[in-house]
Design a protein around this motif. Structure first.
Motif, PDB file in Angstrom:
ATOM      1  N   ASP A 191      -0.308   3.348  -0.998  1.00 48.04           N
ATOM      2  CA  ASP A 191      -0.845   2.600  -0.404  1.00 48.04           C
ATOM      3  C   ASP A 191      -2.622   2.217  -0.599  1.00 48.04           C
ATOM      4  OD1 ASP A 191      -2.679   1.514   2.603  1.00 48.04           O
ATOM      5  OD2 ASP A 191      -1.112   1.665   3.614  1.00 48.04           O
ATOM      6  N   LYS A 197      -0.153   7.635   1.126  1.00 51.72           N
ATOM      7  CA  LYS A 197       1.605   6.896   1.816  1.00 51.72           C
ATOM      8  C   LYS A 197       1.622   5.857   0.879  1.00 51.72           C
ATOM      9  CE  LYS A 197      -0.051   4.955   5.531  1.00 51.72           C
ATOM     10  NZ  LYS A 197       0.157   4.888   6.878  1.00 51.72           N
ATOM     11  N   LYS A 198       3.355   5.805   0.553  1.00 52.56           N
ATOM     12  CA  LYS A 198       3.454   4.671  -0.516  1.00 52.56           C
ATOM     13  C   LYS A 198       3.127   3.032  -0.069  1.00 52.56           C
ATOM     14  CE  LYS A 198       7.923   3.720  -1.745  1.00 52.56           C
ATOM     15  NZ  LYS A 198       9.592   3.827  -2.080  1.00 52.56           N
ATOM     16  N   SER A 203       3.676  -1.912   6.584  1.00 52.69           N
ATOM     17  CA  SER A 203       2.033  -1.728   6.988  1.00 52.69           C
ATOM     18  C   SER A 203       1.843  -2.241   7.743  1.00 52.69           C
ATOM     19  CB  SER A 203       1.257  -1.346   6.013  1.00 52.69           C
ATOM     20  OG  SER A 203       0.491  -1.043   6.301  1.00 52.69           O
TER      21      SER A 203
END
Length: 330
Positions: A191, A197-198, A203
């Motif tokens: 992110d 975070k991935k 999102s």
């Protein structure tokens, strides 16, 4: 020659993270392997959407696959729901999988907790049985390798467990046991606003991810506003410098350069230079993809390409399903 498959859901846009983590590795592999790629529209039903929006996202995802460089002569590209064997095998696999196995899946626990954190929201059954449909996607084609991110390895383990269980019961030649294929350098893009975070298309913060359909100037702004740190030292250290390391990873993947070589390239330079050069390579990628995408989306040519993929996938999967049905007594 290996058989390889991957699918991307249509629950949002296809991100730069999807491209680097799943699409690009497949592009690198398609010349020397038998490739299958599908638009996972059935998986998308876990997240509610209206019919018009879902159709648009399916069309966009299909066009993007080809725009990214997949060759229909080398890669079978199809829409998941247009090949009925996927859902037919998924039911059979459901009957050979336990609730305990499915409820222990990390993604189920995480997503169900988010969906019903206060206990008032319902959790769809599809969220629980999602992994058996994924296993069917793989096992129908006797796949050898599945490109996955680090958070998807558990799904491959479950697929192997189901396949082994059924091989032991019905004959060892029933299913090929797949293995995960992970590019350790580029498997996980983070992110842009919270690099712990991935990168995720789901999102709420639009600045946190880059869509392959973002205008290049929009993507540049997102990279320029990405979170780094106050040290102003370009170093690859995912634990202590996740934001900077994420930008290095993106640059490394798109330039096809080793991490160490990228770090040397930016030695002595500041974060402004890093972000500018990362933005340059990202924008070049987006411009190339979007030019091809715009000439293909919504056209008869796209439908013809998907029909060709559907025909081949149907022939292979129906033959496999017939064998499975015979083995289990249907």
């Amino acid at each position: 020659m290996k058989k390889i498959i991957t699918g991307i859901t249509t629950t949002g846009t296809i991100t730069l993270g999807n491209y680097i983590g799943a699409i690009k590795p497949m592009l690198d592999l398609q010349n020397d392997n038998e490739m299958f790629m599908f638009i996972a529209d059935l998986h998308a039903l876990v997240t509610p959407s209206d019919a018009k929006d879902l159709r648009l996202r399916i069309s966009n995802a299909s066009a993007i696959y080809f725009a990214c460089g997949f060759d229909p002569k080398r890669t079978t590209v199809f829409i998941q729901s247009e090949v009925p064997a996927h859902t037919q095998l998924a039911w059979i696999l459901n009957c050979h999988t336990t609730i305990g196995e499915l409820s222990r899946m990390t993604q189920f626990k995480d997503k169900s907790a988010k969906k019903s954190s206060n206990g008032t929201e319902t959790v769809p059954t599809g969220l629980l049985t999602y992994p058996t449909l994924m296993a069917a996607d793989i096992l129908l084609y006797d796949i050898d390798l599945v490109p996955v991110g680090k958070d998807q390895k558990q799904h491959i383990e479950l697929t192997r467990n189901i396949a082994t269980r059924m091989n032991n019961k019905y004959g060892k030649d029933l299913f090929t046991l797949p293995k995960e294929y992970t590019n350790d350098v580029t498997a996980k893009i983070m992110d842009l606003q919270d690099p712990t975070k991935k990168m995720s298309k789901s999102s709420d913060n639009q600045k946190s991810f880059i869509s392959l359909l973002d205008k290049p100037e929009v993507a540049r702004k997102k990279i320029n506003s990405s979170v780094t740190d106050s040290e102003n030292l370009i170093k690859y250290d995912p634990v202590n410098k996740p934001g900077v390391s994420n930008l290095i990873t993106i640059y490394s993947a798109l330039k096809n350069e080793k991490i160490d070589d990228v770090v040397k390239h930016f030695d002595g330079k500041n974060y402004g230079v890093l972000k500018s050069e990362v933005a340059d390579v990202v924008c070049e990628l987006l411009e190339n993809i979007q030019t091809k995408f715009n000439t293909l989306v919504g056209t008869k040519e796209l439908r013809d390409l998907l029909d060709r993929g559907k025909q081949r996938a149907t022939e292979i999967s129906n033959k496999k399903l017939k064998l499975i049905n015979e083995k289990i007594g249907l």
